[in-house]
Scaffold this active site. Structure first.
Site, short mmCIF file in Angstrom:
data_model
loop_
_atom_site.label_atom_id
_atom_site.label_comp_id
_atom_site.label_asym_id
_atom_site.label_seq_id
_atom_site.Cartn_x
_atom_site.Cartn_y
_atom_site.Cartn_z
N CYS A 22 40.86 -2.20 -45.37
CA CYS A 22 42.21 -2.68 -45.64
C CYS A 22 42.31 -4.13 -45.20
O CYS A 22 41.99 -4.45 -44.06
CB CYS A 22 43.23 -1.87 -44.83
SG CYS A 22 43.95 -0.56 -45.78
N VAL A 23 42.74 -4.98 -46.10
CA VAL A 23 42.76 -6.39 -45.73
C VAL A 23 44.19 -6.86 -45.43
O VAL A 23 45.12 -6.35 -46.02
CB VAL A 23 42.18 -7.28 -46.84
CG1 VAL A 23 41.59 -8.54 -46.22
CG2 VAL A 23 41.09 -6.54 -47.58
#
Lengths: 110, 100, 127
Positions: free
Chosen positions: A109-110
């Site tokens: 997850c960025v």
């Protein structure tokens, strides 16, 4: 950052994720949800509990795609889809529910 | 098809070079950099192994020079490259495998 | 996340694991990188050679040395569509291990055929 509960303070990172997994209890989840103006229903708890079991088994917070698939397998197709999960967790089902479950932010997850 | 394999550990310390050589194809290449460059010259215990290699072997010359080894004779199977030569090798191969 | 990367470039990645777990951070870092590659919908395979085969050993109990038991995470890889786990038979045999010692299903490859696997890849990441 920290979460205050019953006179105790629980460390979180800058995004509000609990620093120490072992600190978690359901009341902490409630406090976190209140901060987001989110009222935890049975359906919310189902996802939180699922995530805690998932972490126990695999030592990892699942990416949203994996979470959706795994929920579908365990709780049925009507729950294992993005629409249902995003309605419960508008900030992103993996990110938001993992936070309430006391898990780290999902990998990828960025 | 060919892979450029990069090794940076001395075989006197780590087995990386031999582990790499046991798993690559004839058309592949091996580039010795950093501490691996110490076996690019004649007279070492690895000279025989490296002289019998079917693969193309290269050594990064600044690493060799840094270790004072330019006064030794390069192995017959070894080609010295400078930094632009390194870049050229990377572009000539389809992929790079850096053996850590 | 899936939608954002739909239609993006998909490359074939091979992660090569050559180190035993716990003594250094390589194995854990590799695993995290594998998960990130998979989360970005890349075509991910993992190869275990040399001491890397120890990463898949059953019954790891690293709690006693205060290390997270990330070996459990290898079982989650299938859900991330990382279904291709390759293990070199010679590396297993040299260490007195067999396929039964491993905590996930793998495909065995011989040392002589490792380069064929490498030849199919766009990117090799070694740990």
């Amino acid at each position: 950052m920290a979460i205050e509960l019953n006179g105790k303070s629980y460390e979180t990172d800058e995004e509000g994720y609990l620093e120490n997994l072992a600190d978690w209890d359901p009341d902490i989840a409630k406090v976190m949800a209140e901060l987001d103006d989110c009222d935890l229903s049975e359906n919310h708890w189902e996802v939180i509990n699922f995530l805690r079991e998932y972490y126990e088994e695999y030592q990892i917070a699942p990416a949203v795609r994996v979470l959706t698939k795994a929920i579908g397998k365990k709780l049925g197709k009507d729950k294992g889809n993005s629409k249902y999960l995003y309605e419960l967790y508008p900030y992103g089902p993996a990110k938001q529910a993992c936070k309430y479950a006391g898990l780290p932010k999902p990998t990828g997850c960025v | 098809m060919a892979t450029l394999n990069i090794v940076n550990k001395s075989p006197f310390e780590k087995r990386t070079l031999e582990q790499c050589l046991s798993r690559i194809a004839e058309g592949d290449s091996v580039l010795l950099i950093e501490d691996a460059s110490v076996v690019a010259v004649t007279g070492t215990a690895y000279a025989e192994l490296l002289s019998g290699c079917a693969q193309k072997l290269y050594v990064l010359s600044p690493d060799l020079a840094a270790r004072g080894l330019t006064d030794k004779e390069l192995l017959g199977t070894m080609t010295a490259v400078d930094y632009p030569g390194f870049v050229e090798l990377v572009t000539e191969h389809e992929r790079v495998h850096s053996w850590l | 996340m899936e939608d954002e990367y739909e239609g993006g470039v998909v490359k074939k990645f091979l992660y090569v694991n050559r180190r035993a777990p716990h003594g250094t951070v390589y194995a854990l870092e590799s695993l995290e990188t594998v998960l990130i590659g998979a989360a970005f919908d890349q075509d991910v395979s993992v190869l275990f050679i040399d001491d890397g085969v120890f990463q898949l050993k059953k019954q790891q109990q690293p709690e006693g040395i205060e290390v997270k038991n990330f070996s459990k995470t290898f079982r989650a890889l299938e859900m991330y569509d990382v279904e291709q786990l390759f293990v070199e038979s010679e590396s297993l045999a040299e260490r007195g291990l067999s396929e039964d010692d491993l905590l996930v299903d793998v495909e065995l490859v011989s040392r002589a055929s490792v380069h064929e696997l490498v030849d199919q890849q766009d990117v090799i990441l070694s740990f």
